[in-house]
Design a protein around this motif. Sequence first.
Motif, PDB file in Angstrom:
ATOM      1  N   VAL A  66      34.856  36.559  33.367  1.00  0.00           N
ATOM      2  CA  VAL A  66      35.010  37.798  34.430  1.00  0.00           C
ATOM      3  C   VAL A  66      36.608  37.683  34.588  1.00  0.00           C
ATOM      4  O   VAL A  66      37.185  38.752  34.712  1.00  0.00           O
ATOM      5  CB  VAL A  66      34.378  37.756  35.633  1.00  0.00           C
ATOM      6  N   PHE A  67      37.133  36.632  35.122  1.00  0.00           N
ATOM      7  CA  PHE A  67      38.527  36.507  35.584  1.00  0.00           C
ATOM      8  C   PHE A  67      39.163  35.522  34.632  1.00  0.00           C
ATOM      9  O   PHE A  67      38.482  34.728  33.949  1.00  0.00           O
ATOM     10  CB  PHE A  67      38.644  36.025  37.047  1.00  0.00           C
ATOM     11  N   HIS A  72      40.632  33.653  40.368  1.00  0.00           N
ATOM     12  CA  HIS A  72      39.558  34.775  40.653  1.00  0.00           C
ATOM     13  C   HIS A  72      39.984  36.006  41.071  1.00  0.00           C
ATOM     14  O   HIS A  72      39.333  36.768  41.829  1.00  0.00           O
ATOM     15  CB  HIS A  72      38.378  33.903  41.931  1.00  0.00           C
ATOM     16  N   TYR A  73      41.016  36.365  40.212  1.00  0.00           N
ATOM     17  CA  TYR A  73      41.414  37.743  40.765  1.00  0.00           C
ATOM     18  C   TYR A  73      42.171  38.523  39.617  1.00  0.00           C
ATOM     19  O   TYR A  73      42.433  39.852  40.085  1.00  0.00           O
ATOM     20  CB  TYR A  73      42.392  37.570  41.949  1.00  0.00           C
ATOM     21  N   GLY A  75      41.209  40.405  36.048  1.00  0.00           N
ATOM     22  CA  GLY A  75      40.333  40.553  35.126  1.00  0.00           C
ATOM     23  C   GLY A  75      40.732  40.370  33.601  1.00  0.00           C
ATOM     24  O   GLY A  75      41.791  40.299  33.242  1.00  0.00           O
ATOM     25  N   TRP A 190      39.302  46.027  38.721  1.00  0.00           N
ATOM     26  CA  TRP A 190      38.809  44.544  38.285  1.00  0.00           C
ATOM     27  C   TRP A 190      39.946  44.057  37.319  1.00  0.00           C
ATOM     28  O   TRP A 190      40.132  42.607  37.347  1.00  0.00           O
ATOM     29  CB  TRP A 190      37.448  44.703  37.296  1.00  0.00           C
ATOM     30  N   TRP A 193      44.948  44.137  40.603  1.00  0.00           N
ATOM     31  CA  TRP A 193      45.034  44.626  41.867  1.00  0.00           C
ATOM     32  C   TRP A 193      46.512  45.330  42.235  1.00  0.00           C
ATOM     33  O   TRP A 193      46.553  46.036  43.156  1.00  0.00           O
ATOM     34  CB  TRP A 193      44.987  43.683  43.034  1.00  0.00           C
ATOM     35  N   VAL A 230      33.843  47.851  38.421  1.00  0.00           N
ATOM     36  CA  VAL A 230      34.132  46.949  38.844  1.00  0.00           C
ATOM     37  C   VAL A 230      32.910  45.986  39.260  1.00  0.00           C
ATOM     38  O   VAL A 230      32.666  44.846  39.769  1.00  0.00           O
ATOM     39  CB  VAL A 230      34.235  47.101  40.622  1.00  0.00           C
ATOM     40  N   MET A 233      33.387  42.056  38.837  1.00  0.00           N
ATOM     41  CA  MET A 233      33.954  41.544  39.721  1.00  0.00           C
ATOM     42  C   MET A 233      33.011  41.420  40.832  1.00  0.00           C
ATOM     43  O   MET A 233      32.998  40.035  41.692  1.00  0.00           O
ATOM     44  CB  MET A 233      35.282  42.265  40.118  1.00  0.00           C
ATOM     45  N   ASP A 236      30.665  38.502  40.141  1.00  0.00           N
ATOM     46  CA  ASP A 236      31.416  37.065  40.044  1.00  0.00           C
ATOM     47  C   ASP A 236      31.626  36.496  41.664  1.00  0.00           C
ATOM     48  O   ASP A 236      31.364  35.500  41.975  1.00  0.00           O
ATOM     49  CB  ASP A 236      32.721  37.078  39.418  1.00  0.00           C
ATOM     50  N   ASN A 237      31.823  37.525  42.362  1.00  0.00           N
ATOM     51  CA  ASN A 237      32.200  37.244  43.695  1.00  0.00           C
ATOM     52  C   ASN A 237      30.874  37.046  44.732  1.00  0.00           C
ATOM     53  O   ASN A 237      31.046  36.057  45.633  1.00  0.00           O
ATOM     54  CB  ASN A 237      33.061  38.208  44.474  1.00  0.00           C
ATOM     55  N   SER A 246      37.472  36.689  45.299  1.00  0.00           N
ATOM     56  CA  SER A 246      38.757  37.027  44.832  1.00  0.00           C
ATOM     57  C   SER A 246      39.736  37.433  45.847  1.00  0.00           C
ATOM     58  O   SER A 246      40.935  37.149  45.791  1.00  0.00           O
ATOM     59  CB  SER A 246      38.576  38.443  44.240  1.00  0.00           C
TER      60      SER A 246
END
Length: 551
Positions: A66-67, A72-73, A75, A190, A193, A230, A233, A236-237, A246
């Motif tokens: 995913v990341f 973890h932020y 995509g 995703w 940012w 999204v 994301m 996963d979070n 994230s």
Amino acid sequence: MSHPEQHRGRWRPRLDRPALAALLFGLAGVVYRLVLTLFTVPVSNSDEATFGLAALHIGQGRERPVFLYGQHYMGMLESYLAAPLVAVAGPSWPVLRLPMLALYAVFLYLIHRLTRRLCTPWFAAFVVGLLALGPERVVRDQLTVVGGRPEVKPAVLLMLLITVGLAAGTVHRRRLAVGLFGLLVGLAVWSDWLILPYLAVAGLALVWAVRRELLGWSGLLLVAGVVVGVAPMIIDNLRAGPGDDSLSVFRQVSTKVGPQPPWSDRIRGGLLEGVPLAHGLCPVDGCGRWQQWFGVLYPVLLLAAAALAVLAYRRAAGAPRAERVGRGAGGLRGARVGPVVQLALVVGAALTLLSYVRSPLAATSPLDNARYLSVLQLSLPAVLWPLWVAALTAWRGTSSVLGRFTGALSAAVLAALTVTTLVITVLFAATGTAASRTEERQARELAAALRAGGPHEVYGDYWTCNRLIFNTDESVVCGVLDGNLSPGQNRYRPYWRQVGRAERPGYVVEIDSPMDRRLRRLLADRADAAPVREVGGYRVYHPDTPVRPWR
């Protein structure tokens, strides 16, 4: 953009002259970048290799990240786009970058369509011509697979085009268009940012255009589209442990401990270095004083563009009723949507710039972090539109003496912008690619030597490891160490564990680097006895017993 023309019983599109000029500019930009892609210019690195390895794993069905590995932020949309090509052709830098080239072509097409709808055909062609140019800083953001920017810029442009079409009444499947808008928002969130300021203003423009429709099925489809985009994301979070979500990770990365640089230094780094670099006015090693003028002018242009958009909005409201009725289904809202979208682009640029100068990195490392301003290219049509209007008004002779002077000055600014970008691009294409090609050749030599003769489990620094793994199609696996020969940033932990199990790992270090000197001290008397060879600027050590001081 084109007119249907009947020829021998068939209808064929005929491009007008501005559209033809834009097409030629766009083709030149794509071909130029295709050549750079085939020669792996700009140079590859281990960040890009991590995306490439993820694409390899996705294509083989081994992973569904995913990341970005180790984060973890950010995509992995770029890895998913490249995965089918890598699965068929195998890992190589041109194959990995081809989807980025396609995204650049889509970006040019969409920004031409939007600029033509908001402004004039020849101005749209001019914008495409500017964006077709590109020195190293610009093409690096467009071609290298390092996450986010190549895909979010076309997404924002398509969102704005949807908004224009909905307001003007030219979109027939309105609910599906709103759902697509939401899906693009979710995918962009995703992916990267950094695009949040533009997503915010695009969302406000959509609410302005169809606010009543959003109270019904269109609003539900908008929310559903965002959730679907999204969803990776969100999932996963929900599974992440405390502090690994994230937002928490992004805060840790963005927070710098210690004294903060003064605002004056941040603004200077953001405006005088970041803005010119992001628009291709400077070489990658920094801006000279004569190249910083656009950064000084940029806030003035944002204010002028905002004022022009507000004036156009008010003029649309004051147009005669017969004229508004003649505009068709869009009516007054269709006439006003152009200034609204232009104002959205101005505000998006201002918020992005403000977010950038808030960071200490704008002052402490402006050259390395100017890439975060590459999204400002989205606002180029709105920023340059006041200059074009002033120059065109003066050329037609319909302004006062002061207006003609302002128009001549505006034309000079546009010419200076074009010439400067062209000169920097030509210099890069003629003289700036040699270093990248040399470094790539050395990296390939190292990969070929280790792939053929081993060792196949090695330790190295961060900027060596993942690029080496990608270049060897994982036949050589590398664990990351820092300069003190302690565990470093190992994004994909299975590689580290595999090297850790090796009975006789090798060590790949740059010649005379701190890591090289530290390793020789640890080997002591064995330094000369251990098999050592030099390949492409690296030393490859293969001692009889492993050197793992962290154990």
